[in-house]
Structure formats: structure tokens, C-alpha cells
Design a protein around this motif. Structure first.
Motif, PDB file in Angstrom:
ATOM      1  N   VAL A   1      37.869 -15.885  62.519  1.00 36.26           N
ATOM      2  CA  VAL A   1      36.465 -16.269  62.323  1.00 36.26           C
ATOM      3  C   VAL A   1      35.999 -17.313  63.324  1.00 36.26           C
ATOM      4  O   VAL A   1      34.833 -17.295  63.750  1.00 36.26           O
ATOM      5  N   ILE A   2      36.879 -18.220  63.718  1.00 36.57           N
ATOM      6  CA  ILE A   2      36.479 -19.339  64.577  1.00 36.57           C
ATOM      7  C   ILE A   2      37.047 -19.222  65.990  1.00 36.57           C
ATOM      8  O   ILE A   2      36.311 -19.190  66.980  1.00 36.57           O
ATOM      9  N   ASN A   3      38.358 -19.158  66.106  1.00 38.98           N
ATOM     10  CA  ASN A   3      38.993 -19.285  67.413  1.00 38.98           C
ATOM     11  C   ASN A   3      38.684 -18.131  68.360  1.00 38.98           C
ATOM     12  O   ASN A   3      38.291 -18.358  69.513  1.00 38.98           O
ATOM     13  N   LYS A   4      38.845 -16.911  67.904  1.00 41.08           N
ATOM     14  CA  LYS A   4      38.644 -15.768  68.799  1.00 41.08           C
ATOM     15  C   LYS A   4      37.180 -15.603  69.214  1.00 41.08           C
ATOM     16  O   LYS A   4      36.895 -15.417  70.408  1.00 41.08           O
ATOM     17  N   PRO A   5      36.203 -15.694  68.289  1.00 36.11           N
ATOM     18  CA  PRO A   5      34.803 -15.551  68.722  1.00 36.11           C
ATOM     19  C   PRO A   5      34.349 -16.631  69.704  1.00 36.11           C
ATOM     20  O   PRO A   5      33.501 -16.380  70.553  1.00 36.11           O
ATOM     21  N   ALA A   6      34.907 -17.828  69.571  1.00 38.43           N
ATOM     22  CA  ALA A   6      34.421 -18.949  70.383  1.00 38.43           C
ATOM     23  C   ALA A   6      35.394 -19.380  71.474  1.00 38.43           C
ATOM     24  O   ALA A   6      35.098 -20.309  72.228  1.00 38.43           O
TER      25      ALA A   6
ATOM     26  N   ILE B   1      28.890 -17.508  61.513  1.00 38.28           N
ATOM     27  CA  ILE B   1      28.271 -16.995  60.294  1.00 38.28           C
ATOM     28  C   ILE B   1      26.775 -16.813  60.546  1.00 38.28           C
ATOM     29  O   ILE B   1      26.230 -17.356  61.508  1.00 38.28           O
ATOM     30  N   ASP B   2      26.120 -16.040  59.692  1.00 34.01           N
ATOM     31  CA  ASP B   2      24.681 -15.831  59.821  1.00 34.01           C
ATOM     32  C   ASP B   2      23.930 -17.142  59.643  1.00 34.01           C
ATOM     33  O   ASP B   2      24.427 -18.076  58.991  1.00 34.01           O
ATOM     34  N   LEU B   3      22.725 -17.198  60.186  1.00 30.22           N
ATOM     35  CA  LEU B   3      21.913 -18.408  60.055  1.00 30.22           C
ATOM     36  C   LEU B   3      21.589 -18.710  58.602  1.00 30.22           C
ATOM     37  O   LEU B   3      21.504 -19.876  58.207  1.00 30.22           O
ATOM     38  N   ALA B   4      21.411 -17.660  57.789  1.00 34.22           N
ATOM     39  CA  ALA B   4      21.145 -17.882  56.362  1.00 34.22           C
ATOM     40  C   ALA B   4      22.344 -18.552  55.699  1.00 34.22           C
ATOM     41  O   ALA B   4      22.177 -19.423  54.830  1.00 34.22           O
ATOM     42  N   SER B   5      23.542 -18.179  56.090  1.00 38.51           N
ATOM     43  CA  SER B   5      24.749 -18.798  55.536  1.00 38.51           C
ATOM     44  C   SER B   5      24.861 -20.249  55.990  1.00 38.51           C
ATOM     45  O   SER B   5      25.271 -21.128  55.216  1.00 38.51           O
ATOM     46  N   PHE B   6      24.519 -20.498  57.243  1.00 36.54           N
ATOM     47  CA  PHE B   6      24.514 -21.875  57.753  1.00 36.54           C
ATOM     48  C   PHE B   6      23.556 -22.742  56.948  1.00 36.54           C
ATOM     49  O   PHE B   6      23.905 -23.858  56.534  1.00 36.54           O
ATOM     50  N   GLN B   7      22.350 -22.243  56.705  1.00 36.15           N
ATOM     51  CA  GLN B   7      21.367 -23.002  55.928  1.00 36.15           C
ATOM     52  C   GLN B   7      21.861 -23.252  54.509  1.00 36.15           C
ATOM     53  O   GLN B   7      21.627 -24.327  53.944  1.00 36.15           O
ATOM     54  N   GLU B   8      22.553 -22.290  53.935  1.00 39.02           N
ATOM     55  CA  GLU B   8      23.114 -22.468  52.588  1.00 39.02           C
ATOM     56  C   GLU B   8      24.181 -23.555  52.596  1.00 39.02           C
ATOM     57  O   GLU B   8      24.279 -24.348  51.650  1.00 39.02           O
TER      58      GLU B   8
ATOM     59  N   MET C   1      32.067 -18.752  53.760  1.00 37.40           N
ATOM     60  CA  MET C   1      30.772 -18.099  53.943  1.00 37.40           C
ATOM     61  C   MET C   1      30.907 -16.781  54.701  1.00 37.40           C
ATOM     62  O   MET C   1      30.161 -15.832  54.450  1.00 37.40           O
ATOM     63  N   LYS C   2      31.861 -16.712  55.616  1.00 34.97           N
ATOM     64  CA  LYS C   2      32.107 -15.447  56.324  1.00 34.97           C
ATOM     65  C   LYS C   2      32.602 -14.383  55.351  1.00 34.97           C
ATOM     66  O   LYS C   2      32.152 -13.218  55.390  1.00 34.97           O
ATOM     67  N   LEU C   3      33.505 -14.755  54.462  1.00 33.37           N
ATOM     68  CA  LEU C   3      34.017 -13.817  53.475  1.00 33.37           C
ATOM     69  C   LEU C   3      32.925 -13.408  52.484  1.00 33.37           C
ATOM     70  O   LEU C   3      32.914 -12.268  52.000  1.00 33.37           O
ATOM     71  N   VAL C   4      32.004 -14.322  52.199  1.00 33.90           N
ATOM     72  CA  VAL C   4      30.856 -13.977  51.352  1.00 33.90           C
ATOM     73  C   VAL C   4      29.993 -12.939  52.058  1.00 33.90           C
ATOM     74  O   VAL C   4      29.569 -11.937  51.459  1.00 33.90           O
ATOM     75  N   GLU C   5      29.715 -13.139  53.341  1.00 25.96           N
ATOM     76  CA  GLU C   5      28.935 -12.170  54.112  1.00 25.96           C
ATOM     77  C   GLU C   5      29.607 -10.799  54.143  1.00 25.96           C
ATOM     78  O   GLU C   5      28.934  -9.755  54.123  1.00 25.96           O
ATOM     79  N   GLU C   6      30.927 -10.793  54.171  1.00 20.94           N
ATOM     80  CA  GLU C   6      31.677  -9.537  54.236  1.00 20.94           C
ATOM     81  C   GLU C   6      31.851  -8.875  52.880  1.00 20.94           C
ATOM     82  O   GLU C   6      32.472  -7.820  52.774  1.00 20.94           O
ATOM     83  N   GLY C   7      31.296  -9.507  51.835  1.00 22.72           N
ATOM     84  CA  GLY C   7      31.375  -8.935  50.502  1.00 22.72           C
ATOM     85  C   GLY C   7      32.718  -9.108  49.821  1.00 22.72           C
ATOM     86  O   GLY C   7      32.982  -8.481  48.787  1.00 22.72           O
ATOM     87  N   LYS C   8      33.551  -9.990  50.357  1.00 24.17           N
ATOM     88  CA  LYS C   8      34.871 -10.203  49.787  1.00 24.17           C
ATOM     89  C   LYS C   8      34.898 -11.335  48.770  1.00 24.17           C
ATOM     90  O   LYS C   8      35.842 -11.453  47.984  1.00 24.17           O
ATOM     91  N   LEU C   9      33.897 -12.194  48.825  1.00 25.57           N
ATOM     92  CA  LEU C   9      33.777 -13.338  47.917  1.00 25.57           C
ATOM     93  C   LEU C   9      32.342 -13.489  47.483  1.00 25.57           C
ATOM     94  O   LEU C   9      31.417 -13.030  48.153  1.00 25.57           O
ATOM     95  N   SER C  10      32.145 -14.203  46.373  1.00 29.50           N
ATOM     96  CA  SER C  10      30.824 -14.645  45.933  1.00 29.50           C
ATOM     97  C   SER C  10      30.931 -16.101  45.533  1.00 29.50           C
ATOM     98  O   SER C  10      31.927 -16.514  44.916  1.00 29.50           O
ATOM     99  N   LEU C  11      29.930 -16.881  45.888  1.00 26.82           N
ATOM    100  CA  LEU C  11      29.939 -18.296  45.512  1.00 26.82           C
ATOM    101  C   LEU C  11      29.886 -18.489  44.008  1.00 26.82           C
ATOM    102  O   LEU C  11      30.256 -19.555  43.500  1.00 26.82           O
ATOM    103  N   ASP C  12      29.441 -17.474  43.287  1.00 27.41           N
ATOM    104  CA  ASP C  12      29.334 -17.560  41.825  1.00 27.41           C
ATOM    105  C   ASP C  12      30.600 -17.120  41.110  1.00 27.41           C
ATOM    106  O   ASP C  12      30.678 -17.213  39.880  1.00 27.41           O
TER     107      ASP C  12
END
Length: 474
Positions: A216-221, A283-290, A105-116
Motif C-alpha cells: 500500500v505504501i512502499n511500492k506505490p511511492a 488511498i482515495d481523497l474521501a478516505s483521507f478526509q475521513e 482505509m485501503k482495506l476498507v476501500e477494497e471491501g475487505k474491512l468496514s469501520l463499523d
């Protein structure tokens, strides 16, 4: 988790099933109340350990960002010289699927991936292009791809030879295997999609999977989730054991597993994850909800699984998270969004009835203040206008593929595996309790005509399996 045993003995504890008495969330507890709860939990943990089902285990409970409880019980070795501590590291197993999907989902937000995007677009060298052009990334991380389970063959080869499988070994398996259903048309818990997900993340990010977990996980948190290939030799990493009769046999770390089950952590470290995951840290809240939204199949039937996330309810309260294990469940992470409370249980023993599911159920019931009164089950009369009868088929290789719902002479429905039938108690809203599995729940998806289309099975709160009715009503 990598596989599910044939009907887990421990499943959902819900108010609508067992006549539960609920203690509502209370104001801040006094020091005396806190001490009393901790004493109860300590006593419960010691009782579980004395049952002899596990070598050692660890439990963490968090409320928001506060540590409510964190204890280690037992040992990491069978000679009982190395106690489990709060610093002991365990395998997340398939809880890694949820963490890995967060990377996606982080890569999707960054425009590097699409779920489709299709599997063929994401892995152009995939050896079965006709299949790959029909499978999307969303299919792969929601168990709706139709891919066959690689573990049934690759795992056994590894156990026999001791040689880590290569990418070519996986590709050979997929090249020679048919889809078990058309992508998006059904649900089958499958490690294959998440194995490929790990390959995709590395190809798209041009980084090793561990580097992406760090970013994405370790450094931010400020966390330290480590893949088993790096953690296996760490001094705080617990060995694993398989229970065979009265003996505990050493069980090696499978260092080649990554996207579908390769992470490790301490219980308290993992317990920090859900709060930050659900509030925008990773990740964004919208990504979390997805991620947490159950996926809907092409025929409109809803599963209980999102993107790497199990949904469910415990004592009637919504839960999200994941489980992990092999022959039995040895890892579980459960987040109660409305309570902002997380439970994590790790055990270092496989093939045991004292699973992480069972331990979670006991600790959660004690901490949340629920009591069970089976005699007060709020039974509901069966609505004769609803047609539940028929054969239902699921796709999990370790669970009886087909079951039949029958009506007895007493007018009560029964859940039948072969010639063995178990009476079902209607709890209302198309939910049923089966006495054989007192903590499990079966729910039916019913159309506007009162005809059941599918049933879903929930074990210890979490959605586990979808079975569709073989002969669909007109």
C-alpha cells in the motif's frame, strides 16, 4: 506516542496566544534568501546539539515534492564516531499509527474491512467477547474504544524479563481487564486499539504487516518504511539512548512492536508521505478526509483526533500529523495542508527536555518566519456569561487525571492541579493561554447556554487530551 509525560513543557505556538508577527507565504525565494534560511537552520541545529540534551537528531522540511532542508546533527553513538547523516534510519514510534490507519482505509476501500465492524467480528478468538461486540474498528483507531492500556503491564514485564510478549500474553491481559469507559463515550490515548489493528490487518489481508506496508505504501511511492523487527540490524539504523542525569544509557529496540509504533524510516523519506497521502497516492481523497476528521463522541463532544491522525494548529495555521515517543517525544511529523509543507524531526534520545516537539517548534518558527512577542499578547476580556468553573477529568494514565478551573478574587480563571493553580489568559473563542506552559493551549467546548462541557489541551500544536466536566450542566 506510547505515553505522554505530565504536562509537556513545549506546546502550541499560535498567533492568537503570543502576539506573533507572521511572515505570509512568499513568492519563490532567491538563491540568497534560500542560503540565508539554510544558514539560520544549520546554526539553530548546532545550537540545539550543543545544549547537550540529545545524542543525535535529523530534520527534513519539504514543500510539495521539493526538499527544502535535510540535515543530520550529532551522532548515533555516545563515543561520537558515527555521525547522523541523511541516510540514518530512526523509529517512527506512534507516527506508525497514522501509517497503519492508512492501511485500514485501503482495506476498507477494497471491501475487505468496514469501520463499523466489531472487534468480535474481526478477531473471533478475542478473549473478552462481551466487550468485543461493543467495540468497532473506528473506536480502536480513534482512541475511543475504552480499552485499557496494555503497555502499562506488558512493557514492564518485557523490561523485567527481556522476553518478547506473545499474542496469548496480550489476550490474557485483555481478558482480565475491564473497559475504562463505554466505547465511543470518551477519549483516551491508548496503544491497545492499534496493537489489535495490526493483528486485524494481518488476519484480513492474510499477509504479514510488513507485506501490507510494502503493497500500500512502499511500492506505490518508492518508499522503504520498515518495521523495527526487520530494520533493527540494518547498518543505517540508529541505536537509541535514554538520558539519565548527565549520562546516556543504551536503550534496546523493541522488535515486537508493530501496529502501534513499529515502523522506521529516514527523516526525508517520511517527509514524502503527507503529500502523497493527501493527494490520492495511497488511498482515495474521501478516505483521507475521513481519516483527518475529528471524531465526535456519543454525547456530541468533538475530540481533536481522527482515525490515527492528530489535528491542531501552529501559529494559527491548521496542521495534521502525529507524534511518537516513550518517556519524551522523539518523533514528530507535521503537515501544513494550506502550505503543502511537511516537517519531520527524529531524535535518538529518550527522556530528554530537548524533545522532537521542541526542535520542531524552533525550526518551524525560524523557517516560516514567525517572531514571538510575549508583551503583545492580545488578551480578551472574560465573558462572565460563560460558565467554565468546575472539575474536568481525562483518562491518560501519565497526566494528572483531574484538574479544576477556579475563579480568583481578581476575576481571572485559573487551571488548578491539586492545590497549585496557574492563571489563564483568555484569548477569545474559548481559548486560553497558561503562562506556566507558554506554548500550550486550552480550549473549551461550550453549549448554546454558555456552559462548558469539556476542555481540550494542545501541546506544540497537536491535540493531546480531552477532559470532560464531571458535573455536566442541566
Amino acid at each position: 506516542m506510547r505515553t505522554l509525560t505530565i504536562k509537556l513543557l513545549y506546546g502550541l505556538l499560535v498567533a492568537s496566544i503570543l502576539g506573533l508577527t507572521q511572515c505570509k507565504p512568499s513568492p519563490r525565494l532567491s538563491n540568497q534568501d534560500v542560503d540565508s534560511t539554510v544558514t539560520q537552520l544549520d546554526s539553530l541545529g548546532q545550537s540545539i546539539l550543543e545544549g547537550g540534551g540529545v545524542v543525535g537528531f535529523s530534520i527534513a522540511i519539504m514543500k510539495g515534492t521539493d526538499t527544502v532542508y535535510n540535515r543530520g546533527f550529532g551522532f548515533t553513538d555516545t563515543t561520537r564516531t558515527q555521525p547522523v547523516t541523511n541516510s540514518t534510519r530512526f523509529k517512527l514510534a506512534s507516527i506508525s499509527k497514522l501509517i497503519g490507519s492508512t492501511l485500514v482505509m485501503k482495506l476498507v476501500e477494497e471491501g475487505k474491512l468496514s469501520l463499523d465492524q466489531t472487534l468480535l467480528e474481526l478477531l473471533p478468538d478475542y478473549p473478552n467477547p462481551e466487550q468485543a461486540k461493543k467495540i468497532t474498528l473506528a473506536h480502536m483507531i480513534s482512541h475511543t474504544s475504552g480499552l485499557p492500556e496494555y503497555a502499562t503491564e506488558i512493557d514492564s514485564t518485557y523490561v523485567r524479563t527481556g522476553v518478547n510478549p506473545s499474542k496469548q500474553d496480550f489476550y490474557t491481559f485483555f481478558k482480565e481487564s475491564d473497559l475504562i469507559f463505554e466505547p465511543g463515550s470518551n477519549y483516551s490515548y491508548c496503544n491497545s486499539g492499534f496493537l489489535l489493528m495490526g493483528m486485524i490487518v494481518e488476519r484480513i489481508s492474510k499477509q504479514r504487516l510488513q507485506q501490507e506496508f510494502d503493497r500500500v505504501i512502499n511500492k506505490p511511492a518508492g518508499m522503504d518504511l520498515r518495521l523495527i523487527e526487520e530494520a533493527a540490524t540494518l547498518p543505517d539504523m540508529s541505536p537509541y539512548w535514554e538520558k539519565k542525569g548527565d549520562r546516556f544509557i543504551p536503550y534496546p529496540h523493541w522488535t515486537w512492536i508493530k501496529g502501534d509504533g513499529g515502523l522506521t524510516a529516514t527523516s526525508i523519506e517520511l517527509a514524502h508521505f503527507p503529500k502523497q497521502w493527501s493527494t490520492g497516492r495511497f488511498i482515495d481523497l474521501a478516505s483521507f478526509q475521513e481519516m483527518i476528521k475529528p471524531r465526535v463522541l456519543t454525547d456530541g463532544i468533538e475530540t481533536g483526533y481522527g482515525l490515527g491522525v492528530r489535528n491542531g494548529e501552529f501559529f494559527g495555521e491548521k496542521i495534521i500529523g502525529h507524534t511518537g515517543g516513550h518517556k519524551s517525544t522523539y518523533a514528530i511529523m507535521v503537515y501544513f495542508p494550506e502550505r503543502d509543507t511537511t516537517f519531520v524531526v527524529f531524535i535518538n534520545t529518550d527522556n530528554t527536555a530537548t524533545s522532537a516537539r521542541k526542535i520542531f517548534g524552533q525550526f518551524a518558527a525560524t523557517y516560516l518566519g514567525y517572531t514571538i512577542n510575549p508583551e503583545a499578547i492580545p488578551k480578551q476580556p472574560l465573558n462572565k456569561a460563560v460558565d467554565y468553573l468546575g472539575t474536568y477529568k481525562g483518562y491518560d494514565a501519565k497526566i494528572e487525571e483531574s484538574i479544576e478551573i477556579k475563579m480568583g478574587e481578581d476575576g481571572q480563571l485559573s487551571y488548578c492541579m491539586g492545590d497549585t493553580c496557574y492563571p489563564m489568559t483568555h484569548m477569545g473563542d474559548h481559548k486560553f493561554w497558561i503562562e506556566k506552559w507558554p506554548y500550550d493551549l486550552v480550549t473549551f467546548e461550550v453549549n448554546d447556554m454558555g456552559q462548558a462541557l469539556a476542555l481540550k489541551e494542545y501541546y506544540t500544536g497537536f491535540y493531546a487530551l480531552l477532559r470532560k466536566r464531571l458535573i455536566q450542566p442541566n
